[in-house]
Scaffold this motif. Sequence first.
Motif, PDB file in Angstrom:
ATOM      1  N   SER A 109       4.698   1.060  -0.405  1.00 29.07           N
ATOM      2  CA  SER A 109       5.884   1.595   0.278  1.00 29.07           C
ATOM      3  C   SER A 109       6.133   0.877   1.597  1.00 29.07           C
ATOM      4  O   SER A 109       7.281   0.634   1.983  1.00 29.07           O
TER       5      SER A 109
ATOM      6  N   GLN B   3       5.211  -2.234   2.223  1.00 31.17           N
ATOM      7  CA  GLN B   3       5.658  -3.582   1.905  1.00 31.17           C
ATOM      8  C   GLN B   3       7.141  -3.620   1.543  1.00 31.17           C
ATOM      9  O   GLN B   3       7.857  -4.549   1.917  1.00 31.17           O
ATOM     10  N   LEU B   4       7.589  -2.601   0.824  1.00 26.91           N
ATOM     11  CA  LEU B   4       8.974  -2.586   0.351  1.00 26.91           C
ATOM     12  C   LEU B   4       9.963  -2.119   1.405  1.00 26.91           C
ATOM     13  O   LEU B   4      11.089  -2.627   1.484  1.00 26.91           O
TER      14      LEU B   4
ATOM     15  N   GLN C 253      13.980  -7.658  -3.507  1.00 28.72           N
ATOM     16  CA  GLN C 253      15.192  -7.622  -2.692  1.00 28.72           C
ATOM     17  C   GLN C 253      16.162  -8.678  -3.212  1.00 28.72           C
ATOM     18  O   GLN C 253      15.762  -9.739  -3.703  1.00 28.72           O
TER      19      GLN C 253
ATOM     20  N   ILE D 258      11.121   4.754  -5.265  1.00 33.89           N
ATOM     21  CA  ILE D 258      11.652   3.421  -4.965  1.00 33.89           C
ATOM     22  C   ILE D 258      13.151   3.413  -5.219  1.00 33.89           C
ATOM     23  O   ILE D 258      13.605   3.309  -6.359  1.00 33.89           O
TER      24      ILE D 258
ATOM     25  N   LEU E 280      16.977  -3.364  -2.737  1.00 35.94           N
ATOM     26  CA  LEU E 280      16.140  -3.677  -3.888  1.00 35.94           C
ATOM     27  C   LEU E 280      16.926  -3.594  -5.191  1.00 35.94           C
ATOM     28  O   LEU E 280      17.744  -2.697  -5.382  1.00 35.94           O
TER      29      LEU E 280
ATOM     30  N   ILE F 169       5.590  -4.330  -9.995  1.00 31.99           N
ATOM     31  CA  ILE F 169       4.920  -3.797  -8.811  1.00 31.99           C
ATOM     32  C   ILE F 169       4.102  -2.551  -9.127  1.00 31.99           C
ATOM     33  O   ILE F 169       3.164  -2.222  -8.404  1.00 31.99           O
TER      34      ILE F 169
END
Length: 314
Positions: free
Chosen positions: A16, A18-19, A151, A235, A272, A296
Amino acid sequence: MKAQTWPSLAAQLELSKQLFGATGPKRLQSWFDDQFARIDDPAFARLFSEHIALPGIAEQDFNHRHVRSRNGSLLGGIRFFGGDTARPFVEIIAHTFPENVEGIEALANLVASEWQAFKPQHFRLLLAPEQLNSFDGTRPALIDMSIHAAQYKNIRRPIGRVVLAPFETANAAIELVEQRYLDVAEHDPELARNISAADPQDMRIWHDAGLVRAITACDRTVGLLAIAPSAVEWIDGDEVTEEVITTPHIGNGYAAEAQKVWAANANDQNRLLVGTIDRLNPASRRTAEAVGRKAILNYTFISTSVEPQTTKSP
Protein backbone atom coordinates in the motif's frame (compact mmCIF):
# COMPACT_ATOMS: atom_id res chain seq x y z
CA MET A 1 -9.19 -3.16 15.04
CA LYS A 2 -5.94 -2.14 13.35
CA ALA A 3 -4.98 -3.90 10.13
CA GLN A 4 -1.32 -3.60 11.08
CA THR A 5 -1.82 -5.92 14.06
CA TRP A 6 -2.59 -8.82 11.70
CA PRO A 7 0.70 -10.38 10.53
CA SER A 8 -0.84 -11.79 7.35
CA LEU A 9 -1.50 -8.21 6.14
CA ALA A 10 2.12 -7.06 6.56
CA ALA A 11 2.98 -7.59 2.89
CA GLN A 12 -0.15 -5.72 1.77
CA LEU A 13 0.68 -2.90 4.18
CA GLU A 14 4.08 -2.45 2.54
CA LEU A 15 2.51 -2.72 -0.91
CA SER A 16 0.00 0.00 0.00
CA LYS A 17 2.89 2.35 0.74
CA GLN A 18 4.54 1.52 -2.57
CA LEU A 19 1.36 2.15 -4.54
CA PHE A 20 -0.10 5.14 -2.70
CA GLY A 21 2.62 6.57 -0.48
CA ALA A 22 1.51 7.99 2.85
CA THR A 23 -2.18 7.40 2.10
CA GLY A 24 -1.69 3.69 1.41
CA PRO A 25 -2.06 2.36 4.98
CA LYS A 26 -5.22 4.45 5.43
CA ARG A 27 -6.73 2.88 2.32
CA LEU A 28 -5.89 -0.59 3.59
CA GLN A 29 -7.34 0.21 7.01
CA SER A 30 -10.58 1.57 5.53
CA TRP A 31 -11.00 -1.60 3.47
CA PHE A 32 -10.23 -3.77 6.50
CA ASP A 33 -12.80 -1.87 8.59
CA ASP A 34 -15.41 -2.64 5.93
CA GLN A 35 -14.48 -6.34 6.00
CA PHE A 36 -14.67 -6.47 9.79
CA ALA A 37 -18.06 -4.72 9.77
CA ARG A 38 -19.45 -7.59 7.71
CA ILE A 39 -19.45 -9.74 10.83
CA ASP A 40 -22.71 -8.07 11.88
CA ASP A 41 -24.05 -6.72 8.57
CA PRO A 42 -27.43 -8.24 7.59
CA ALA A 43 -27.30 -6.51 4.20
CA PHE A 44 -24.06 -8.32 3.38
CA ALA A 45 -25.52 -11.67 4.42
CA ARG A 46 -28.55 -11.07 2.22
CA LEU A 47 -26.29 -10.77 -0.82
CA PHE A 48 -25.96 -14.55 -0.40
CA SER A 49 -29.19 -15.61 1.31
CA GLU A 50 -31.43 -13.96 -1.29
CA HIS A 51 -29.99 -16.25 -3.96
CA ILE A 52 -28.74 -19.26 -2.02
CA ALA A 53 -30.80 -21.67 0.11
CA LEU A 54 -28.90 -24.48 1.80
CA PRO A 55 -30.25 -26.99 4.33
CA GLY A 56 -29.43 -26.02 7.90
CA ILE A 57 -27.85 -22.69 6.91
CA ALA A 58 -29.22 -19.49 8.46
CA GLU A 59 -28.84 -16.05 6.93
CA GLN A 60 -26.25 -14.93 9.49
CA ASP A 61 -24.06 -17.89 8.57
CA PHE A 62 -23.07 -15.97 5.45
CA ASN A 63 -21.59 -13.12 7.48
CA HIS A 64 -17.87 -12.83 8.07
CA ARG A 65 -16.54 -14.45 11.24
CA HIS A 66 -13.78 -13.52 13.65
CA VAL A 67 -12.58 -16.89 14.89
CA ARG A 68 -10.07 -17.34 17.70
CA SER A 69 -8.15 -20.49 18.63
CA ARG A 70 -5.10 -21.33 20.73
CA ASN A 71 -3.03 -21.45 17.53
CA GLY A 72 -4.20 -18.15 16.06
CA SER A 73 -7.12 -16.02 14.89
CA LEU A 74 -8.73 -15.36 11.55
CA LEU A 75 -11.25 -13.08 9.86
CA GLY A 76 -13.04 -14.73 6.96
CA GLY A 77 -16.28 -15.68 5.29
CA ILE A 78 -17.88 -18.26 3.06
CA ARG A 79 -17.84 -17.78 -0.71
CA PHE A 80 -19.03 -19.77 -3.72
CA PHE A 81 -16.85 -19.98 -6.80
CA GLY A 82 -18.79 -18.50 -9.69
CA GLY A 83 -21.88 -18.42 -7.46
CA ASP A 84 -22.03 -22.23 -7.60
CA THR A 85 -23.13 -23.74 -4.27
CA ALA A 86 -21.31 -26.94 -5.23
CA ARG A 87 -18.02 -25.00 -5.17
CA PRO A 88 -17.80 -23.43 -1.68
CA PHE A 89 -14.59 -22.00 -0.26
CA VAL A 90 -13.66 -19.70 2.62
CA GLU A 91 -12.17 -16.29 1.95
CA ILE A 92 -9.55 -15.49 4.60
CA ILE A 93 -9.33 -11.71 4.94
CA ALA A 94 -6.62 -11.78 7.60
CA HIS A 95 -5.09 -14.21 10.08
CA THR A 96 -2.40 -14.46 12.75
CA PHE A 97 -1.10 -17.96 11.97
CA PRO A 98 2.57 -18.40 11.06
CA GLU A 99 3.07 -18.74 7.32
CA ASN A 100 4.92 -22.03 7.60
CA VAL A 101 3.90 -25.67 7.38
CA GLU A 102 2.66 -25.88 10.94
CA GLY A 103 0.80 -22.57 10.78
CA ILE A 104 -0.98 -23.34 7.52
CA GLU A 105 -1.88 -26.79 8.83
CA ALA A 106 -3.51 -25.22 11.92
CA LEU A 107 -5.27 -22.59 9.79
CA ALA A 108 -6.67 -25.24 7.43
CA ASN A 109 -7.96 -27.30 10.35
CA LEU A 110 -9.67 -24.27 11.90
CA VAL A 111 -11.33 -23.34 8.59
CA ALA A 112 -12.61 -26.90 8.07
CA SER A 113 -14.02 -27.00 11.59
CA GLU A 114 -15.60 -23.53 11.70
CA TRP A 115 -17.32 -23.77 8.29
CA GLN A 116 -17.98 -27.51 8.34
CA ALA A 117 -21.68 -26.95 7.56
CA PHE A 118 -20.66 -25.69 4.09
CA LYS A 119 -18.09 -28.46 3.52
CA PRO A 120 -15.47 -26.18 1.90
CA GLN A 121 -12.59 -28.02 0.25
CA HIS A 122 -10.43 -24.89 0.04
CA PHE A 123 -9.75 -21.55 1.63
CA ARG A 124 -8.35 -18.58 -0.23
CA LEU A 125 -5.61 -16.15 0.77
CA LEU A 126 -4.52 -12.91 -0.90
CA LEU A 127 -0.73 -13.18 -1.06
CA ALA A 128 2.15 -11.12 -2.36
CA PRO A 129 4.33 -13.10 -4.81
CA GLU A 130 7.07 -13.56 -2.21
CA GLN A 131 4.60 -15.06 0.28
CA LEU A 132 3.98 -18.01 -2.02
CA ASN A 133 7.38 -19.32 -0.99
CA SER A 134 5.89 -20.14 2.43
CA PHE A 135 4.06 -23.15 1.01
CA ASP A 136 6.05 -26.28 0.30
CA GLY A 137 3.23 -28.49 -0.94
CA THR A 138 2.21 -30.05 2.38
CA ARG A 139 -1.06 -28.24 1.82
CA PRO A 140 -1.63 -28.04 -1.95
CA ALA A 141 -1.70 -24.42 -3.12
CA LEU A 142 -3.01 -23.08 -6.44
CA ILE A 143 -3.20 -19.51 -7.72
CA ASP A 144 -6.80 -18.61 -8.53
CA MET A 145 -6.41 -15.09 -9.92
CA SER A 146 -3.63 -12.54 -10.03
CA ILE A 147 -4.04 -8.79 -9.50
CA HIS A 148 -2.06 -6.71 -11.98
CA ALA A 149 -1.47 -2.98 -11.62
CA ALA A 150 0.70 -0.10 -12.80
CA GLN A 151 0.46 3.68 -12.91
CA TYR A 152 -0.46 4.99 -16.33
CA LYS A 153 2.87 6.81 -16.58
CA ASN A 154 4.70 3.49 -16.23
CA ILE A 155 2.75 1.68 -18.95
CA ARG A 156 4.67 1.27 -22.18
CA ARG A 157 3.87 3.65 -25.01
CA PRO A 158 1.84 2.54 -28.07
CA ILE A 159 3.37 2.18 -31.51
CA GLY A 160 0.29 3.06 -33.56
CA ARG A 161 -0.97 -0.42 -34.44
CA VAL A 162 -4.52 0.13 -33.15
CA VAL A 163 -7.01 2.93 -32.70
CA LEU A 164 -9.68 3.12 -29.99
CA ALA A 165 -13.07 4.30 -31.23
CA PRO A 166 -16.53 4.60 -29.65
CA PHE A 167 -19.16 1.97 -30.39
CA GLU A 168 -22.21 3.39 -32.11
CA THR A 169 -24.50 1.52 -29.75
CA ALA A 170 -24.18 -0.33 -26.47
CA ASN A 171 -25.88 -3.33 -28.05
CA ALA A 172 -23.12 -3.62 -30.64
CA ALA A 173 -20.56 -3.77 -27.84
CA ILE A 174 -22.59 -6.31 -25.88
CA GLU A 175 -23.03 -8.56 -28.92
CA LEU A 176 -19.30 -8.55 -29.64
CA VAL A 177 -18.50 -9.54 -26.05
CA GLU A 178 -21.15 -12.25 -25.90
CA GLN A 179 -19.95 -13.80 -29.15
CA ARG A 180 -16.37 -13.94 -27.89
CA TYR A 181 -17.47 -15.68 -24.68
CA LEU A 182 -19.47 -18.18 -26.72
CA ASP A 183 -16.28 -18.94 -28.64
CA VAL A 184 -14.37 -19.40 -25.37
CA ALA A 185 -17.05 -21.80 -24.11
CA GLU A 186 -16.68 -23.85 -27.28
CA HIS A 187 -12.89 -23.97 -27.40
CA ASP A 188 -11.87 -23.68 -23.73
CA PRO A 189 -14.71 -24.95 -21.49
CA GLU A 190 -12.49 -25.05 -18.39
CA LEU A 191 -11.71 -21.33 -18.68
CA ALA A 192 -15.36 -20.60 -19.50
CA ARG A 193 -16.30 -22.25 -16.21
CA ASN A 194 -14.23 -19.66 -14.35
CA ILE A 195 -14.98 -16.43 -16.20
CA SER A 196 -18.10 -14.69 -17.49
CA ALA A 197 -18.94 -11.77 -19.72
CA ALA A 198 -19.57 -8.37 -18.21
CA ASP A 199 -23.19 -7.80 -17.26
CA PRO A 200 -25.08 -6.16 -20.17
CA GLN A 201 -26.49 -3.48 -17.88
CA ASP A 202 -22.99 -2.60 -16.72
CA MET A 203 -21.89 -2.46 -20.35
CA ARG A 204 -24.66 0.01 -21.11
CA ILE A 205 -23.65 2.19 -18.17
CA TRP A 206 -20.00 2.14 -19.24
CA HIS A 207 -20.96 2.84 -22.84
CA ASP A 208 -23.07 5.85 -21.88
CA ALA A 209 -20.18 7.14 -19.75
CA GLY A 210 -17.75 6.84 -22.65
CA LEU A 211 -15.76 4.03 -21.04
CA VAL A 212 -16.15 1.40 -23.78
CA ARG A 213 -13.97 1.43 -26.88
CA ALA A 214 -13.81 -0.60 -30.05
CA ILE A 215 -10.29 -1.78 -30.79
CA THR A 216 -9.71 -1.17 -34.49
CA ALA A 217 -6.83 -2.19 -36.73
CA CYS A 218 -6.64 -1.54 -40.48
CA ASP A 219 -10.11 0.07 -40.26
CA ARG A 220 -11.58 -3.15 -38.88
CA THR A 221 -13.02 -3.78 -35.39
CA VAL A 222 -10.88 -6.48 -33.81
CA GLY A 223 -11.99 -6.28 -30.19
CA LEU A 224 -13.30 -4.27 -27.27
CA LEU A 225 -11.79 -2.58 -24.23
CA ALA A 226 -13.82 -1.29 -21.26
CA ILE A 227 -12.08 0.49 -18.38
CA ALA A 228 -14.00 2.06 -15.50
CA PRO A 229 -13.21 3.66 -12.12
CA SER A 230 -13.32 0.88 -9.55
CA ALA A 231 -11.28 -0.97 -6.96
CA VAL A 232 -9.87 -4.45 -6.47
CA GLU A 233 -10.01 -4.90 -2.69
CA TRP A 234 -8.29 -1.78 -1.30
CA ILE A 235 -6.51 -0.96 -4.56
CA ASP A 236 -8.55 1.73 -6.28
CA GLY A 237 -7.96 3.15 -9.72
CA ASP A 238 -9.26 2.36 -13.21
CA GLU A 239 -10.13 -1.31 -13.67
CA VAL A 240 -10.03 -3.31 -16.89
CA THR A 241 -13.65 -4.43 -16.61
CA GLU A 242 -13.86 -6.12 -20.01
CA GLU A 243 -11.36 -6.87 -22.74
CA VAL A 244 -11.87 -9.19 -25.69
CA ILE A 245 -10.26 -9.74 -29.04
CA THR A 246 -12.47 -11.35 -31.68
CA THR A 247 -11.53 -14.93 -32.42
CA PRO A 248 -10.08 -14.37 -35.94
CA HIS A 249 -7.71 -11.69 -34.59
CA ILE A 250 -6.31 -13.19 -31.40
CA GLY A 251 -2.56 -13.57 -31.09
CA ASN A 252 -1.61 -10.27 -32.75
CA GLY A 253 -0.93 -8.19 -29.65
CA TYR A 254 -3.96 -5.97 -30.21
CA ALA A 255 -5.11 -6.08 -26.56
CA ALA A 256 -1.74 -4.88 -25.30
CA GLU A 257 -1.65 -2.06 -27.83
CA ALA A 258 -5.18 -1.04 -26.84
CA GLN A 259 -4.19 -0.75 -23.18
CA LYS A 260 -1.16 1.30 -24.17
CA VAL A 261 -3.31 3.69 -26.21
CA TRP A 262 -5.77 4.08 -23.34
CA ALA A 263 -2.94 4.74 -20.87
CA ALA A 264 -1.25 7.30 -23.09
CA ASN A 265 -4.46 9.33 -23.19
CA ALA A 266 -5.30 9.14 -19.48
CA ASN A 267 -5.69 12.54 -17.81
CA ASP A 268 -4.11 11.49 -14.51
CA GLN A 269 -0.88 9.67 -15.29
CA ASN A 270 -0.38 8.83 -11.61
CA ARG A 271 -3.60 6.81 -11.47
CA LEU A 272 -3.43 3.01 -11.38
CA LEU A 273 -4.70 0.71 -14.11
CA VAL A 274 -5.71 -2.47 -12.26
CA GLY A 275 -7.41 -5.74 -13.02
CA THR A 276 -7.71 -9.42 -12.11
CA ILE A 277 -6.71 -12.30 -14.37
CA ASP A 278 -7.79 -15.92 -14.02
CA ARG A 279 -4.99 -18.50 -13.75
CA LEU A 280 -6.36 -20.26 -16.85
CA ASN A 281 -6.08 -17.12 -18.97
CA PRO A 282 -2.40 -16.90 -19.96
CA ALA A 283 -3.21 -14.65 -22.93
CA SER A 284 -4.54 -11.89 -20.65
CA ARG A 285 -1.59 -12.38 -18.32
CA ARG A 286 0.85 -11.94 -21.20
CA THR A 287 -1.04 -8.81 -22.24
CA ALA A 288 -0.80 -7.27 -18.77
CA GLU A 289 2.89 -8.07 -18.48
CA ALA A 290 3.59 -6.79 -22.00
CA VAL A 291 2.30 -3.33 -21.11
CA GLY A 292 4.09 -3.24 -17.75
CA ARG A 293 1.31 -4.29 -15.37
CA LYS A 294 2.98 -6.90 -13.20
CA ALA A 295 1.24 -9.23 -10.76
CA ILE A 296 1.31 -7.55 -7.35
CA LEU A 297 -0.97 -9.95 -5.44
CA ASN A 298 -2.33 -13.45 -5.99
CA TYR A 299 -5.58 -14.98 -4.80
CA THR A 300 -4.36 -18.42 -3.77
CA PHE A 301 -6.40 -21.52 -2.96
CA ILE A 302 -5.18 -23.81 -0.19
CA SER A 303 -6.73 -27.23 0.28
CA THR A 304 -8.48 -27.91 3.57
CA SER A 305 -7.62 -31.62 3.25
CA VAL A 306 -4.26 -33.27 2.84
CA GLU A 307 -4.01 -34.43 -0.77
CA PRO A 308 -1.29 -35.30 -3.28
CA GLN A 309 1.08 -32.57 -4.47
CA THR A 310 -1.43 -31.10 -6.93
CA THR A 311 -4.90 -29.76 -6.30
CA LYS A 312 -7.89 -28.61 -8.28
CA SER A 313 -9.63 -25.26 -7.85
CA PRO A 314 -13.11 -25.28 -6.28
